[in-house]
Design a protein around this motif. Structure first.
Motif, PDB file in Angstrom:
ATOM      1  N   VAL A 105       0.867  -1.168   0.000  1.00  0.00           N
ATOM      2  CA  VAL A 105       0.000   0.000   0.000  1.00  0.00           C
ATOM      3  C   VAL A 105       0.911   1.226   0.000  1.00  0.00           C
ATOM      4  CG1 VAL A 105      -1.732   1.317   1.282  1.00  0.00           C
ATOM      5  CG2 VAL A 105      -1.848  -1.177   1.234  1.00  0.00           C
ATOM      6  N   VAL A 138      -7.756  -2.249  -2.821  1.00  0.00           N
ATOM      7  CA  VAL A 138      -7.933  -0.874  -2.359  1.00  0.00           C
ATOM      8  C   VAL A 138      -7.690  -0.014  -3.584  1.00  0.00           C
ATOM      9  CG1 VAL A 138      -7.234   0.872  -0.684  1.00  0.00           C
ATOM     10  CG2 VAL A 138      -7.019  -1.529  -0.097  1.00  0.00           C
ATOM     11  N   GLN A 144      -1.606  -0.404  -6.476  1.00  0.00           N
ATOM     12  CA  GLN A 144      -2.259  -1.452  -5.688  1.00  0.00           C
ATOM     13  C   GLN A 144      -2.648  -2.640  -6.564  1.00  0.00           C
ATOM     14  OE1 GLN A 144      -2.717  -1.184  -2.274  1.00  0.00           O
ATOM     15  NE2 GLN A 144      -3.061  -3.361  -2.563  1.00  0.00           N
ATOM     16  N   CYS A 154      -3.295  -8.232  11.655  1.00  0.00           N
ATOM     17  CA  CYS A 154      -2.853  -6.853  11.629  1.00  0.00           C
ATOM     18  C   CYS A 154      -2.151  -6.527  12.938  1.00  0.00           C
ATOM     19  CB  CYS A 154      -4.032  -5.906  11.423  1.00  0.00           C
ATOM     20  SG  CYS A 154      -5.246  -5.986  12.743  1.00  0.00           S
ATOM     21  N   GLN A 217      -4.248  -0.024  11.072  1.00  0.00           N
ATOM     22  CA  GLN A 217      -4.018  -1.260  10.327  1.00  0.00           C
ATOM     23  C   GLN A 217      -5.340  -1.969  10.037  1.00  0.00           C
ATOM     24  OE1 GLN A 217      -0.803  -3.814  11.413  1.00  0.00           O
ATOM     25  NE2 GLN A 217       0.516  -2.147  12.059  1.00  0.00           N
ATOM     26  N   LEU A 220      -7.007  -0.497   7.000  1.00  0.00           N
ATOM     27  CA  LEU A 220      -6.480  -1.064   5.759  1.00  0.00           C
ATOM     28  C   LEU A 220      -7.089  -2.433   5.490  1.00  0.00           C
ATOM     29  CD1 LEU A 220      -2.665  -0.174   5.813  1.00  0.00           C
ATOM     30  CD2 LEU A 220      -4.499   0.924   4.520  1.00  0.00           C
ATOM     31  N   ARG A 223     -10.470  -2.048   4.172  1.00  0.00           N
ATOM     32  CA  ARG A 223     -10.446  -1.285   2.919  1.00  0.00           C
ATOM     33  C   ARG A 223     -11.124   0.081   3.034  1.00  0.00           C
ATOM     34  NH1 ARG A 223     -12.205  -6.467  -0.892  1.00  0.00           N
ATOM     35  NH2 ARG A 223     -10.907  -7.963   0.219  1.00  0.00           N
ATOM     36  N   SER A 225     -10.195   3.330   2.874  1.00  0.00           N
ATOM     37  CA  SER A 225      -9.046   4.167   2.552  1.00  0.00           C
ATOM     38  C   SER A 225      -9.255   5.628   2.940  1.00  0.00           C
ATOM     39  CB  SER A 225      -8.717   4.069   1.061  1.00  0.00           C
ATOM     40  OG  SER A 225      -9.803   4.505   0.272  1.00  0.00           O
ATOM     41  N   PHE A 228      -8.719   6.020   6.710  1.00  0.00           N
ATOM     42  CA  PHE A 228      -7.293   5.805   6.937  1.00  0.00           C
ATOM     43  C   PHE A 228      -6.498   7.034   6.544  1.00  0.00           C
ATOM     44  CE2 PHE A 228      -3.143   4.804   5.176  1.00  0.00           C
ATOM     45  CZ  PHE A 228      -2.541   4.171   6.248  1.00  0.00           C
TER      46      PHE A 228
END
Length: 373
Positions: A105, A138, A144, A154, A217, A220, A223, A225, A228
């Motif tokens: 990523v 993602v 990606q 994670c 984590q 991620l 998914r 994004s 995050f």
């Protein structure tokens, strides 16, 4: 910095980022000296290409002197060529990782470039990556790899194999690998510097920090994004601000992210984390800059009252502060330099964290020696 020149800089930036038409009418005539100051500012802040894209929109009567214009254009072409080389090397490394069951990523610069009106005009630096064991989809992250499976595990170990394997494969390819600290390694691959993140944040120091690392984590893994990016970009910018390394380009990245993804972010969750991490004042100051300097509103929550003075102090430090980098090869000299920077920034701890810098420094030393993540 001269306030008149600073206002012109913001006018050019807003135009480059697609927020306003570009015109310097109303600010007086720019002298050759003024243009040189603007050029140096753009260069020092990593915005040479971005600001030049606004200059290209100016009427002929408002353009900089021809010699400077040609120098600026030359730098733009050089950066464009560097970006192309960056992406080629990154793609080569990705192909090797992918062939071994690893994907990465992309974080920070290359990830942020997609939010700009012209992604090719966002200068790139190091490549920051977070390695994962299994393919996951993602789609918003550049480079990606798509797939059907999620991430297996994670937080401080779930991707440990991928992190270590990434370092090992890079060494097989002839790259130099330096285990920089507990957070990440530095991989030098054909001139490209890759930060291979073992952790996404500085997780030492408190349960809140470790919980936050786990949460990032997990974002991620599921998914998410946008959530995050909102949290990760803010925390990363905050760390740079406290270390005298925040750049105007990072604030541009944030403004472009907010413009593109504001409606996808759970802002209640975001501000709860900012409060837990004692970063709320910083986050609110950046909100003010986004709204009133970059003129990016969107569906962004209203700015908290009384934050303007902090935001202006943050901007002054970003534009005029004593920034600099030092190699960590000589660890003693580096630690002395780092300590001097911390105490030089004592006002940041007082105004943004309500902490005494000596207390904060003592905590940092304790965490370094006794909190092993």
């Amino acid at each position: 910095m001269n306030k008149r020149i600073e206002k012109k800089n913001w006018t050019l930036l807003r135009s480059a980022l697609g927020e306003t038409d570009c015109s310097l009418v109303g600010y007086g005539t720019l002298t050759e000296k003024d243009w040189n100051v603007l050029y140096d500012l753009a260069s020092n802040q990593g915005l040479t290409e971005t600001v030049f894209s606004a200059i290209e929109k100016l009427p002929k009567s408002q353009l900089p002197p021809m010699d400077l214009l040609m120098d600026w254009l030359g730098q733009v072409e050089y950066i464009k060529s560097s970006n192309e080389g960056y992406r080629e090397k990154a793609h080569d490394l990705l192909e090797v990782y992918r062939s071994k069951g690893i994907i990465f990523v992309v974080l920070k610069g290359e990830s942020c470039a997609r939010y700009y009106p012209d992604p090719e005009k966002r200068a790139l630096g190091d490549l920051d990556v977070f390695l994962l064991e299994e393919p996951m989809e993602v789609s918003s992250f550049k480079f990606q790899v798509s797939g059907d499976k999620g991430v297996s595990g994670c937080y401080m170990g779930g991707h440990e194999w991928a992190y270590e394997e990434g370092n090992r494969l890079a060494e097989i390819l002839g790259a130099k690998v330096d285990i920089h600290d507990y957070k990440h390694s530095h991989i030098s691959y054909k001139g490209l510097i890759v930060e291979n993140h073992r952790l996404l944040t500085t997780a030492r120091g408190s349960k809140e920090k470790k919980s936050f690392e786990m949460y990032l984590q997990n974002l991620l893994e599921i998914r998410n994004s946008a959530q995050f990016e909102a949290l990760f970009l803010t925390v990363h910018a905050y760390q740079h601000f406290m270390e005298d390394e925040l750049s105007l380009r990072q604030l541009c990245d944030w403004a472009m992210f907010v413009k593109a993804c504001c409606k996808e972010v759970d802002w209640n969750d975001y501000f709860q984390w900012m409060e837990q991490l004692n970063m709320l004042k910083f986050a609110n100051a950046v909100r003010w800059i986004t709204q009133y300097q970059f003129a990016v509103d969107g569906d962004y929550p209203p700015t908290a009252p009384g934050i303007e003075q902090l935001a202006e102090r943050l901007l002054d430090d970003t534009l005029c502060g004593r920034h600099g980098q030092m190699s960590s090869e000589n660890i003693v000299k580096y630690r002395i330099w780092q300590t001097k920077k911390i105490f030089h920034s004592s006002w940041k701890y007082r105004l943004f964290r309500n902490e005494n810098v000596l207390v904060s420094y003592t905590k940092m030393l304790w965490n370094h020696w006794f909190d092993k993540v």
